[in-house]
Design a protein around this motif. Structure first.
Motif, short mmCIF file in Angstrom:
data_model
loop_
_atom_site.label_atom_id
_atom_site.label_comp_id
_atom_site.label_asym_id
_atom_site.label_seq_id
_atom_site.Cartn_x
_atom_site.Cartn_y
_atom_site.Cartn_z
N THR A 82 0.83 -1.21 0.00
CA THR A 82 0.00 0.00 0.00
C THR A 82 0.86 1.26 0.00
O THR A 82 0.34 2.36 -0.16
CB THR A 82 -0.92 0.03 1.23
N VAL A 83 2.17 1.10 0.20
CA VAL A 83 3.09 2.24 0.15
C VAL A 83 3.37 2.56 -1.32
O VAL A 83 3.78 1.69 -2.09
CB VAL A 83 4.40 1.94 0.89
N LEU A 117 18.09 7.24 0.60
CA LEU A 117 18.70 6.38 -0.41
C LEU A 117 18.68 4.92 0.03
O LEU A 117 18.37 4.02 -0.75
CB LEU A 117 20.14 6.84 -0.68
N ASN A 118 18.99 4.69 1.31
CA ASN A 118 19.02 3.32 1.80
C ASN A 118 17.62 2.72 1.88
O ASN A 118 17.44 1.51 1.77
CB ASN A 118 19.69 3.25 3.17
N ALA A 119 16.60 3.58 2.08
CA ALA A 119 15.21 3.09 2.13
C ALA A 119 14.80 2.44 0.81
O ALA A 119 13.91 1.60 0.78
CB ALA A 119 14.27 4.23 2.47
N ASN A 120 15.44 2.87 -0.28
CA ASN A 120 15.27 2.18 -1.56
C ASN A 120 13.82 2.16 -2.03
O ASN A 120 13.31 1.14 -2.50
CB ASN A 120 15.80 0.74 -1.42
N PHE A 121 13.13 3.30 -1.87
CA PHE A 121 11.71 3.35 -2.23
C PHE A 121 11.46 3.05 -3.71
O PHE A 121 10.36 2.65 -4.09
CB PHE A 121 11.12 4.70 -1.86
N ILE A 177 6.13 -8.57 2.75
CA ILE A 177 7.43 -7.95 2.51
C ILE A 177 7.40 -7.27 1.14
O ILE A 177 7.24 -7.93 0.11
CB ILE A 177 8.57 -8.99 2.55
N SER A 178 7.54 -5.95 1.15
CA SER A 178 7.53 -5.18 -0.10
C SER A 178 8.88 -5.23 -0.80
O SER A 178 8.98 -5.61 -1.96
CB SER A 178 7.14 -3.73 0.18
N HIS A 179 9.92 -4.82 -0.08
CA HIS A 179 11.26 -4.79 -0.68
C HIS A 179 12.29 -4.65 0.43
O HIS A 179 11.94 -4.50 1.61
CB HIS A 179 11.38 -3.62 -1.67
N GLU A 190 4.42 -4.83 5.87
CA GLU A 190 3.09 -4.40 6.31
C GLU A 190 2.49 -5.50 7.16
O GLU A 190 2.57 -6.68 6.82
CB GLU A 190 2.20 -4.08 5.11
N SER A 191 1.88 -5.10 8.28
CA SER A 191 1.30 -6.05 9.22
C SER A 191 -0.22 -6.09 9.05
O SER A 191 -0.77 -5.33 8.24
CB SER A 191 1.65 -5.62 10.66
#
Length: 441
Positions: A82-83, A117-121, A177-179, A190-191
């Motif tokens: 959902t992000v 950058l590390n969040a890697n969106f 798990i998104s990424h 996401e929970s």
């Protein structure tokens, strides 16, 4: 000798003054810890309010087990996060306004950019995997353990309100798990509780198809006690229990369940380990709102320390409400605003104090009603000795002049006007003044 003493004195001066200039403004708190009258006059014992336990069969009955189990498994049914690029901005706090764990402001302008950058969106939905939490995990808004406290000179800011802390996810919780972060140390998950954020990769395991097939149709036990050590069949410590934790059950025995503990294997995938889970602390059925059940549960929750976003594996107001209702198989979102929209909602926002009192007493169902004011929530327990009573995990009262808090800092039974007798407390900020809705679940 004189030169050495002079150098030491100058060094000490530098260290002491390190947080006093404009770049390192101190975030010292202006708080007090004056005991409030409610905690002396209202017994901190659920037996005091047990007489208000529901008596009608339809009010004693808990929620639907099948629906609750589907709710818990919902992250495994997701096909995408959902992000989105639009919503990811909610994760990006301006660290220039933040204080670190040393109570000094962030001064490295590159740090915030390095986190982004590390969040890697840009890699959202590149994993799209089922996962499960293998140890109690802090859910972070960015992939870092460093905190973001705001200036405590403003009431309700500073320690312990880390704005990068989203929540705490208990061991055993299914997640989507998104990424993964660029350094592969964190995963965006996401929970079931309408929350998303980063957890450490070491705290989750991937659930492949074979592992999913083994548990997807099993019963789910909800735990109703805290701080019970849980061991695998080989007597290896796994975790401490928390009210609201869930575990898959393979077999129902006489006094215990043959349940499964998720463990992260070396390859990052889940390995199921067996445990004999006592029925004294868990159930695959919905607990009923009986007097005995309520006394037992509230005794577990009372007096535990307040923990913003699950800080130090403690509860804040909304996690208390969520965990309390979980044993009755009533699913709720994680945050107080979302919780306030559940059930039968009664709007109290524009009422006088007298009208609010009357509405709560008339429409509230003790132990099944939540009382909400923006930013805070509690559980209605009944009306006794001229007081509307509630169970809440609360940090404290607003202090008008000091712009701080009179700290309570734990789960208590109180009135809805707790702290009103204190001279420095801002009377306009009392819970009853600001309560805007109630929800009967």
């Amino acid at each position: 000798m004189f030169r050495r003493t002079l150098v030491q004195s100058l060094l000490l001066l530098v260290l002491v003054s390190g947080c006093t200039n404009t770049n390192y403004k101190s975030a010292s708190q202006k708080n007090t810890c004056i005991p409030i009258q409610d905690l002396a006059s209202i017994p901190q014992d659920p037996a005091y309010v047990a007489e208000f336990a529901p008596s009608a069969p339809e009010l004693i009955k808990g929620g639907d087990v099948r629906s609750y189990n589907s709710f818990i498994l919902s992250p495994w049914e997701k096909s995408a996060s959902t992000v989105t690029p639009d919503t990811q901005r909610a994760f990006e706090y301006p660290l220039s306004d933040c204080y670190r764990e040393n109570l000094c402001k962030y001064t490295n302008p590159d740090f915030a950019e390095s986190l982004k950058l590390n969040a890697n969106f840009g890699a959202i939905n590149t994993a799209k995997a089922r996962g499960i939490v293998v140890s109690h995990a802090n859910l972070r808004k960015m992939p870092t353990d460093f905190p973001c406290f705001y200036d405590s000179q403003s009431g309700g800011q500073g320690y312990p309100f880390d704005n990068l802390q989203n929540s705490l996810i208990y061991a055993g919780t299914p997640v989507f798990i998104s990424h993964f972060s660029k350094d592969k140390a964190w995963a965006l998950v996401e929970s079931p509780y309408s929350e998303a954020g980063f957890v450490k990769v070491s705290e989750i395991a991937i659930v492949d198809q074979q592992a999913f097939d083994r548990v997807s149709n099993l019963d789910i036990a909800v735990i109703s006690s805290d701080q019970v050590p849980l061991y695998s069949g080989t007597r290896q410590f796994w975790s401490y229990s928390r009210v609201g934790m869930v575990l898959f059950v393979e077999k129902d025995m006489n006094t215990y369940y043959k349940a499964l503990l998720p463990v992260r294997a070396e390859n990052g995938f889940v390995s199921w380990h067996s445990i004999n889970l006592s029925k004294q602390i868990s159930s695959t059925d919905a607990m009923g709102f009986t007097s005995e059940n309520l006394k037992k549960l509230i005794n577990v929750l009372l007096s535990q320390h307040y923990g913003w976003g699950g800080y130090m594996v403690n509860r804040d107001c909304s996690s208390l409400v969520r965990d309390y209702f979980s044993v009755f198989r009533i699913p709720l979102p994680r945050n107080s605003f979302g919780q306030s929209k559940e059930g039968k909602v009664v709007d109290l926002a524009n009422m006088s104090l007298k009208a609010k009192r009357q509405a709560i007493i008339k429409h509230g169902v003790p132990f099944r009603t939540i009382l909400y004011r923006p930013g805070h929530i509690g559980i209605y327990l009944g009306y006794k000795d001229g007081k509307i009573l509630m169970l809440q995990s609360v940090w404290g009262n607003h202090i008008r002049r000091a712009h701080g808090r009179n700290i309570i800092g734990r789960t208590v039974i109180s009135s809805v006007e707790y702290g009103q007798e204190l001279k420095e407390v801002d009377k306009e900020s009392l819970f009853l003044n600001l309560v805007s809705s109630m929800s009967v679940l």
